[in-house]
Design a protein around this motif. Structure first.
Motif, PDB file in Angstrom:
ATOM      1  N   ILE B 156       0.836  -1.198   0.000  1.00  0.00           N
ATOM      2  CA  ILE B 156       0.000   0.000   0.000  1.00  0.00           C
ATOM      3  C   ILE B 156       0.875   1.254   0.000  1.00  0.00           C
ATOM      4  O   ILE B 156       0.620   2.213  -0.731  1.00  0.00           O
ATOM      5  N   ALA B 157       1.921   1.230   0.809  1.00  0.00           N
ATOM      6  CA  ALA B 157       2.827   2.380   0.858  1.00  0.00           C
ATOM      7  C   ALA B 157       3.466   2.621  -0.503  1.00  0.00           C
ATOM      8  O   ALA B 157       3.554   3.763  -0.972  1.00  0.00           O
ATOM      9  N   LEU B 158       3.878   1.546  -1.133  1.00  0.00           N
ATOM     10  CA  LEU B 158       4.494   1.680  -2.457  1.00  0.00           C
ATOM     11  C   LEU B 158       3.521   2.296  -3.457  1.00  0.00           C
ATOM     12  O   LEU B 158       3.891   3.166  -4.245  1.00  0.00           O
ATOM     13  N   GLU B 160       0.940   4.265  -2.789  1.00  0.00           N
ATOM     14  CA  GLU B 160       0.732   5.673  -2.440  1.00  0.00           C
ATOM     15  C   GLU B 160       1.905   6.534  -2.901  1.00  0.00           C
ATOM     16  O   GLU B 160       1.728   7.623  -3.435  1.00  0.00           O
ATOM     17  N   GLY B 161       3.102   6.035  -2.678  1.00  0.00           N
ATOM     18  CA  GLY B 161       4.280   6.792  -3.092  1.00  0.00           C
ATOM     19  C   GLY B 161       4.389   6.889  -4.601  1.00  0.00           C
ATOM     20  O   GLY B 161       4.774   7.935  -5.140  1.00  0.00           O
ATOM     21  N   ALA B 162       4.031   5.809  -5.280  1.00  0.00           N
ATOM     22  CA  ALA B 162       4.082   5.821  -6.741  1.00  0.00           C
ATOM     23  C   ALA B 162       3.067   6.818  -7.304  1.00  0.00           C
ATOM     24  O   ALA B 162       3.343   7.527  -8.279  1.00  0.00           O
ATOM     25  N   LEU B 165       4.690  10.332  -6.918  1.00  0.00           N
ATOM     26  CA  LEU B 165       5.681  10.650  -7.950  1.00  0.00           C
ATOM     27  C   LEU B 165       5.012  10.793  -9.311  1.00  0.00           C
ATOM     28  O   LEU B 165       5.387  11.657 -10.107  1.00  0.00           O
ATOM     29  N   ALA B 173       4.772   6.366 -15.361  1.00  0.00           N
ATOM     30  CA  ALA B 173       5.976   5.544 -15.214  1.00  0.00           C
ATOM     31  C   ALA B 173       6.239   5.113 -13.769  1.00  0.00           C
ATOM     32  O   ALA B 173       6.528   3.934 -13.538  1.00  0.00           O
ATOM     33  N   PRO B 174       6.145   5.995 -12.791  1.00  0.00           N
ATOM     34  CA  PRO B 174       6.411   5.553 -11.417  1.00  0.00           C
ATOM     35  C   PRO B 174       5.484   4.427 -10.974  1.00  0.00           C
ATOM     36  O   PRO B 174       5.908   3.520 -10.240  1.00  0.00           O
ATOM     37  N   ASP B 177       6.516   1.272 -12.998  1.00  0.00           N
ATOM     38  CA  ASP B 177       7.766   0.747 -12.425  1.00  0.00           C
ATOM     39  C   ASP B 177       7.505   0.009 -11.118  1.00  0.00           C
ATOM     40  O   ASP B 177       8.210  -0.941 -10.773  1.00  0.00           O
ATOM     41  N   ALA B 178       6.506   0.490 -10.391  1.00  0.00           N
ATOM     42  CA  ALA B 178       6.239  -0.082  -9.076  1.00  0.00           C
ATOM     43  C   ALA B 178       5.578  -1.462  -9.159  1.00  0.00           C
ATOM     44  O   ALA B 178       5.591  -2.213  -8.175  1.00  0.00           O
ATOM     45  N   PRO B 180       6.398  -4.370 -10.891  1.00  0.00           N
ATOM     46  CA  PRO B 180       7.307  -5.470 -10.570  1.00  0.00           C
ATOM     47  C   PRO B 180       7.929  -5.340  -9.182  1.00  0.00           C
ATOM     48  O   PRO B 180       8.225  -6.353  -8.537  1.00  0.00           O
ATOM     49  N   ALA B 181       8.084  -4.116  -8.728  1.00  0.00           N
ATOM     50  CA  ALA B 181       8.632  -3.920  -7.383  1.00  0.00           C
ATOM     51  C   ALA B 181       7.673  -4.474  -6.331  1.00  0.00           C
ATOM     52  O   ALA B 181       8.095  -5.133  -5.366  1.00  0.00           O
ATOM     53  N   ALA B 184       7.862  -8.096  -6.285  1.00  0.00           N
ATOM     54  CA  ALA B 184       9.092  -8.545  -5.613  1.00  0.00           C
ATOM     55  C   ALA B 184       8.909  -8.556  -4.096  1.00  0.00           C
ATOM     56  O   ALA B 184       9.392  -9.466  -3.406  1.00  0.00           O
ATOM     57  N   ILE B 185       8.198  -7.558  -3.582  1.00  0.00           N
ATOM     58  CA  ILE B 185       7.940  -7.512  -2.139  1.00  0.00           C
ATOM     59  C   ILE B 185       7.140  -8.741  -1.718  1.00  0.00           C
ATOM     60  O   ILE B 185       7.463  -9.407  -0.724  1.00  0.00           O
TER      61      ILE B 185
END
Lengths: 204, 204
Positions: B156-158, B160-162, B165, B173-174, B177-178, B180-181, B184-185
DNA sequence: GTCTATATTAGGATAGAC
DNA sequence: GTCTATCCTAATATAGAC
């Protein structure tokens, strides 16, 4: 009236601090000037563009300061970059606590507030985020991580989001939880890279 | 004056939309009421607590709507949860585009704005984030992922941050990009779990 | 470069008629 | 439950003396 630094610096410092605690829209010029011990005359002398121009100065100045901080935190070429990343998050959790849950990121609240309403400020925040991404991407790239920009962007996004949840909950848990998650992002990107294997399993 | 729905709903809808585009502090009651085609009398009849109470209603109502959305997006017990997570991010990028970079998260800007200045609203945002975390953690937990809450929180944090940005850069893009990230988490957490191996390599 | 005073608009909120 | 009118404060910004 404070006497540390010149008037422009006092106004800038007061604005930075207040924006960080209250946000951009909720902070008035009057409050900034009272806090800074300055007057309207001085403010509009240094910032003829008014609050927006002051906001730009806040964003760019503190953005540059954080860029320097990123450079300090991410410079160890001998350590595992995933470990370095996780350590930065652990440190960020402590910062959040030290600030008593004021925004550890000086531009996050502003970025969301102005994204759709103030183009000059929006561009300023975008450029600052970009500069951070560049710096972090260069660090990851130096380890041979292929999608270094995407990785850097996601790590920064994760930190910003973790700050958001942490501030809302008045808890460092979201930032601490994000430390291994950030490491996982970096490790996964390293695993997908040509030079992979070097950063997996081995300490060096 | 619009006639869709009752007055209270019109006020709530207008406030939700304006807070999402301009933020909480920058949006005035007058503007909300003009947009809603309502008057002060109605507003303070339904919300005697004023703007704060209206903000709470916005946060809790749209928070509940997003909770339902999470339930819809994360329910496939047959698919790889990391893939499901990545797909949610891809969809979120499209949403960001569809909204023309208004905030896809109805409470993110408010959360940062009020974290240090409005305790009632801060608690409301924290509870909403918690409800989302619970729902997502239950999903991950059903796959045997041990640190399901920490994983959910980081995902969720990822996101929100994406969003942050992406809005600043006016780019998807952000968020892309997020994707696959985020996967991964989830994969890293699954790998650390007792039941690991089941979600790695195998499709089912 | 700094000051005070003020212009103008909008902020949140309330009172009382209907 | 909805309306208009209004209170009071604060918003950003400017003018002009010093």
């Amino acid at each position: 009236m404070r006497t540390t630094g010149d008037t422009r610096a006092r106004i800038l410092d007061a604005a930075t601090e207040l924006f960080r605690r209250q946000g951009y829209a909720a902070t008035g010029m009057k409050q900034i000037l009272t806090t800074a011990g300055a007057t309207y005359g001085s403010a509009y002398h240094f910032y003829p563009g008014g609050k927006t121009q002051l906001g730009e100065d806040v964003v760019r100045t503190s953005g540059a300061a954080y860029l320097a901080l990123i450079g300090e935190l991410f410079q160890d070429r001998a350590a595992d970059p995933a470990e370095t990343t996780a350590r930065a998050f652990t440190g960020a959790a402590q910062t959040l606590l030290d600030l008593d849950y004021a925004d550890p990121c000086p531009i996050a609240t502003i970025a969301l507030e102005v994204a759709g309403t103030n183009e000059a400020l929006r561009v300023a925040t975008a450029e600052v985020f970009d500069s951070w991404t560049d710096a972090l991407a260069a660090f990851y790239g130096s380890f041979g991580i292929a999608e270094s920009r995407a990785t850097a962007r996601s790590v920064i996004a994760l930190l910003e989001g973790a700050f958001m949840l942490g501030r809302a909950a008045r808890s460092t848990a979201p930032v601490l939880d994000a430390a291994p998650a950030a490491a996982a992002i970096v490790r996964a990107a390293a695993g997908r890279s040509p030079l992979s294997g070097r950063t997996e399993g081995e300490t060096l």
